[in-house]
Scaffold this motif. Structure first.
Motif, PDB file in Angstrom:
ATOM      1  N   GLU A  59      32.326  34.125   8.467  1.00  0.00           N
ATOM      2  CA  GLU A  59      32.765  33.603   7.262  1.00  0.00           C
ATOM      3  C   GLU A  59      34.135  32.925   7.303  1.00  0.00           C
ATOM      4  O   GLU A  59      34.470  31.981   6.719  1.00  0.00           O
ATOM      5  N   LEU A  79      34.716  28.994   6.190  1.00  0.00           N
ATOM      6  CA  LEU A  79      35.577  28.887   4.981  1.00  0.00           C
ATOM      7  C   LEU A  79      36.838  28.053   5.377  1.00  0.00           C
ATOM      8  O   LEU A  79      37.181  27.244   4.638  1.00  0.00           O
ATOM      9  N   ALA A  80      37.190  28.376   6.367  1.00  0.00           N
ATOM     10  CA  ALA A  80      38.616  27.597   6.909  1.00  0.00           C
ATOM     11  C   ALA A  80      38.023  26.160   7.427  1.00  0.00           C
ATOM     12  O   ALA A  80      38.897  25.196   7.028  1.00  0.00           O
ATOM     13  N   LEU A  90      28.635  31.583  -3.203  1.00  0.00           N
ATOM     14  CA  LEU A  90      29.920  32.139  -3.455  1.00  0.00           C
ATOM     15  C   LEU A  90      30.554  31.570  -4.784  1.00  0.00           C
ATOM     16  O   LEU A  90      31.290  32.124  -5.377  1.00  0.00           O
ATOM     17  N   GLY A  91      29.996  30.419  -5.161  1.00  0.00           N
ATOM     18  CA  GLY A  91      30.165  29.732  -6.235  1.00  0.00           C
ATOM     19  C   GLY A  91      29.339  30.033  -7.692  1.00  0.00           C
ATOM     20  O   GLY A  91      29.276  29.625  -8.662  1.00  0.00           O
ATOM     21  N   GLU A  92      28.217  31.027  -7.221  1.00  0.00           N
ATOM     22  CA  GLU A  92      27.542  31.428  -8.381  1.00  0.00           C
ATOM     23  C   GLU A  92      28.165  32.427  -9.346  1.00  0.00           C
ATOM     24  O   GLU A  92      28.972  33.058  -8.961  1.00  0.00           O
ATOM     25  N   THR A  93      27.771  32.446 -10.703  1.00  0.00           N
ATOM     26  CA  THR A  93      28.331  33.420 -11.717  1.00  0.00           C
ATOM     27  C   THR A  93      27.324  34.556 -11.793  1.00  0.00           C
ATOM     28  O   THR A  93      27.553  35.633 -12.576  1.00  0.00           O
ATOM     29  N   ALA A 104      25.374  38.104 -11.416  1.00  0.00           N
ATOM     30  CA  ALA A 104      25.983  39.604 -11.036  1.00  0.00           C
ATOM     31  C   ALA A 104      25.993  39.592  -9.674  1.00  0.00           C
ATOM     32  O   ALA A 104      26.716  40.197  -8.834  1.00  0.00           O
ATOM     33  N   ALA A 152      28.530  37.706  -7.710  1.00  0.00           N
ATOM     34  CA  ALA A 152      29.677  38.453  -7.785  1.00  0.00           C
ATOM     35  C   ALA A 152      29.940  39.756  -6.639  1.00  0.00           C
ATOM     36  O   ALA A 152      30.827  39.566  -6.184  1.00  0.00           O
ATOM     37  N   ARG A 153      28.871  40.399  -6.612  1.00  0.00           N
ATOM     38  CA  ARG A 153      28.879  41.461  -5.871  1.00  0.00           C
ATOM     39  C   ARG A 153      29.151  41.088  -4.294  1.00  0.00           C
ATOM     40  O   ARG A 153      29.684  41.584  -3.324  1.00  0.00           O
ATOM     41  N   ARG A 177      30.307  38.118  -3.300  1.00  0.00           N
ATOM     42  CA  ARG A 177      31.743  37.783  -3.193  1.00  0.00           C
ATOM     43  C   ARG A 177      32.740  38.805  -2.841  1.00  0.00           C
ATOM     44  O   ARG A 177      33.605  38.885  -2.105  1.00  0.00           O
ATOM     45  N   TRP A 178      32.322  39.934  -3.416  1.00  0.00           N
ATOM     46  CA  TRP A 178      33.234  41.468  -3.398  1.00  0.00           C
ATOM     47  C   TRP A 178      33.095  41.599  -1.701  1.00  0.00           C
ATOM     48  O   TRP A 178      34.102  42.094  -1.142  1.00  0.00           O
ATOM     49  N   VAL A 226      32.258  39.502   0.653  1.00  0.00           N
ATOM     50  CA  VAL A 226      33.016  38.657   1.772  1.00  0.00           C
ATOM     51  C   VAL A 226      34.541  38.738   1.544  1.00  0.00           C
ATOM     52  O   VAL A 226      35.215  38.898   2.504  1.00  0.00           O
ATOM     53  N   LEU A 227      34.979  39.063   0.436  1.00  0.00           N
ATOM     54  CA  LEU A 227      36.386  39.298   0.053  1.00  0.00           C
ATOM     55  C   LEU A 227      36.980  40.622   0.867  1.00  0.00           C
ATOM     56  O   LEU A 227      38.019  40.497   1.358  1.00  0.00           O
ATOM     57  N   LEU A 236      34.475  24.303  -5.691  1.00  0.00           N
ATOM     58  CA  LEU A 236      33.330  24.497  -6.105  1.00  0.00           C
ATOM     59  C   LEU A 236      32.979  23.202  -6.513  1.00  0.00           C
ATOM     60  O   LEU A 236      31.709  22.861  -6.835  1.00  0.00           O
ATOM     61  N   ARG A 290      33.551  21.320  -9.209  1.00  0.00           N
ATOM     62  CA  ARG A 290      33.190  21.162 -10.730  1.00  0.00           C
ATOM     63  C   ARG A 290      34.411  21.763 -11.470  1.00  0.00           C
ATOM     64  O   ARG A 290      35.211  22.298 -10.852  1.00  0.00           O
ATOM     65  N   PHE A 325      39.967  45.277  -2.547  1.00  0.00           N
ATOM     66  CA  PHE A 325      38.665  45.734  -2.287  1.00  0.00           C
ATOM     67  C   PHE A 325      38.526  46.944  -1.143  1.00  0.00           C
ATOM     68  O   PHE A 325      37.291  47.120  -0.447  1.00  0.00           O
ATOM     69  N   ASN A 369      31.652  37.490 -13.981  1.00  0.00           N
ATOM     70  CA  ASN A 369      30.924  36.630 -14.205  1.00  0.00           C
ATOM     71  C   ASN A 369      31.533  35.378 -14.955  1.00  0.00           C
ATOM     72  O   ASN A 369      30.829  34.367 -15.261  1.00  0.00           O
ATOM     73  N   VAL A 401      35.502  33.442 -11.021  1.00  0.00           N
ATOM     74  CA  VAL A 401      34.654  33.023  -9.654  1.00  0.00           C
ATOM     75  C   VAL A 401      35.670  32.096  -9.016  1.00  0.00           C
ATOM     76  O   VAL A 401      35.676  31.845  -7.856  1.00  0.00           O
ATOM     77  N   HIS A 446      39.161  31.257   0.629  1.00  0.00           N
ATOM     78  CA  HIS A 446      39.410  30.366   1.556  1.00  0.00           C
ATOM     79  C   HIS A 446      40.714  30.737   1.888  1.00  0.00           C
ATOM     80  O   HIS A 446      41.264  30.479   2.858  1.00  0.00           O
ATOM     81  N   ALA A 455      40.972  33.108   4.740  1.00  0.00           N
ATOM     82  CA  ALA A 455      40.410  32.512   5.889  1.00  0.00           C
ATOM     83  C   ALA A 455      41.517  31.597   6.515  1.00  0.00           C
ATOM     84  O   ALA A 455      41.705  31.575   7.710  1.00  0.00           O
TER      85      ALA A 455
END
Lengths: 178, 177
Positions: free
Chosen positions: A85, A89-90, A119-122, A124, A127-128, A130-131, A133-134, B21, B23, B94, B125, B130, B138, B141
């Protein structure tokens, strides 16, 4: 892949976080959209493979290309783990290490476009995801900071190749002991 | 928060969403996110947190400038500044039981949004959050790649000599802006 595979994978991935059963269910819905791969011990995923590897069972060794010699093993990633990732990402690029299954492994390979979209979706589940990945990114950064601090303070002897150690950390591996 | 700061949050989040994104984020979503977060302001010289303090939240810098430093071998080394639009202190968000890896000092009067784990859960959400999460990914990274570049440069400067490498790395870390 069965729903059980996705659910068990989600449980593994969220095991280090304060997650609820609903979080696990949400992440499982995302994972269910990707085929799970079973790797036999010794299987190699070549360097330059695009996308993100999400390891839910087993261990992978990371190998960097050597200068005119065989690849060097620079560390091992134990499940649960995420790799690839950082480069994506970089720079939009692919990981520079090859992966060799140290034992039977189960993993998801998420193509670059799907990773970026998730990554860009809202939703649920996204979101998890993304957690996850983060969590991987922040853990790698913390390990890198620890490594740099230890080298500078003299509490860790520099290894044969500090670059190998740095790349091992970048890929989510336990860095080899100096 | 003042109207100017609220406007700054909208501007930064909008720029981040467009950059990562492709947008926009609706103004209502940014406003909704602000209902979940606290804002804190600090004066120059204030220490927001110290290395090894327990950590539970990241900070989104709305205005001002913060400086991160690490203490090694009895010396404080500046490793970088963070300006408006950046996220700092994300390491513990996290992970359980995380600790601060740097000391964060205010260089210019600053206001930050406090992004706690609770915010990431409650507003999971929200499109504005987001955008901030993707921005944070980013940033992490890019920081990783930057540290790899530091190690590579130090190793090359040292010609592969370990004692020289340690000094070169220390020098490069201390020379960060």
């Amino acid at each position: 892949m069965t729903a059980d595979d996705a659910h068990r994978g989600a449980e593994r991935l969220l095991s280090g976080q304060p997650a609820t059963p609903a979080d696990v269910d949400a992440l499982a819905t995302v994972l269910a959209g990707f085929p799970i791969e079973n790797l036999a011990a010794g299987t190699t995923l070549p360097a330059g493979s695009p996308g993100v590897v999400v390891l839910v069972d087993g261990a992978l060794r990371a190998a960097r290309p050597g200068a005119g010699s065989a690849p060097r093993i620079v560390g091992a990633m134990h499940a649960p783990g995420v790799a690839g990732e950082v480069a994506l990402l970089a720079s939009g690029g692919a990981t520079s290490v090859a992966w060799v299954a140290d034992e039977p492994c189960r993993l998801f390979r998420i193509p670059s476009a799907d990773f970026n979209a998730l990554l860009g979706e809202t939703a649920a589940g996204a979101a998890r995801f993304r957690w996850i990945v983060l969590a991987a990114l922040t853990q790698k950064l913390a390990r890198m900071s620890d490594f740099l601090r230890a080298v500078v303070s003299g509490s860790r002897a520099a290894s044969d190749s500090p670059l190998d150690v740095a790349h091992a950390i970048l890929e989510g591996c336990e860095p080899p002991r100096a | 928060m003042t109207d100017a700061l609220i406007e700054a949050v909208h501007r930064h989040v909008g720029e981040i969403a467009r950059r990562h994104l492709g947008r926009d984020v609706a103004a209502a979503d940014v406003t909704a996110l602000l209902d979940f977060v606290d804002a804190v302001s600090h004066e120059p010289g204030d220490v927001i947190f110290r290395q090894n303090d327990p950590a539970s939240a990241a900070l989104f810098v709305v205005e001002g400038r913060l400086r991160a430093s690490i203490r090694t071998a009895g010396q404080d080394r500046v490793i970088g500044d963070s300006a408006a639009g950046e996220v700092v202190g994300e390491a513990a968000l996290f992970r359980r039981g995380g600790r601060r890896t740097v000391t964060l000092t205010v260089v210019e009067r600053s206001t930050c949004l406090v992004l706690s784990r609770a915010v990431f859960v409650a507003a999971a959400n929200n499109p504005a959050l987001v955008a901030l999460e993707v921005h944070l990914a980013h940033l992490c990274a890019e920081r990783m790649v930057g540290r790899i570049a530091l190690v590579r440069r130090a190793w090359e400067e040292a010609g592969g000599e370990h004692p020289v490498f340690t000094g070169a790395l220390a020098s490069l870390l201390g020379a960060q802006p």
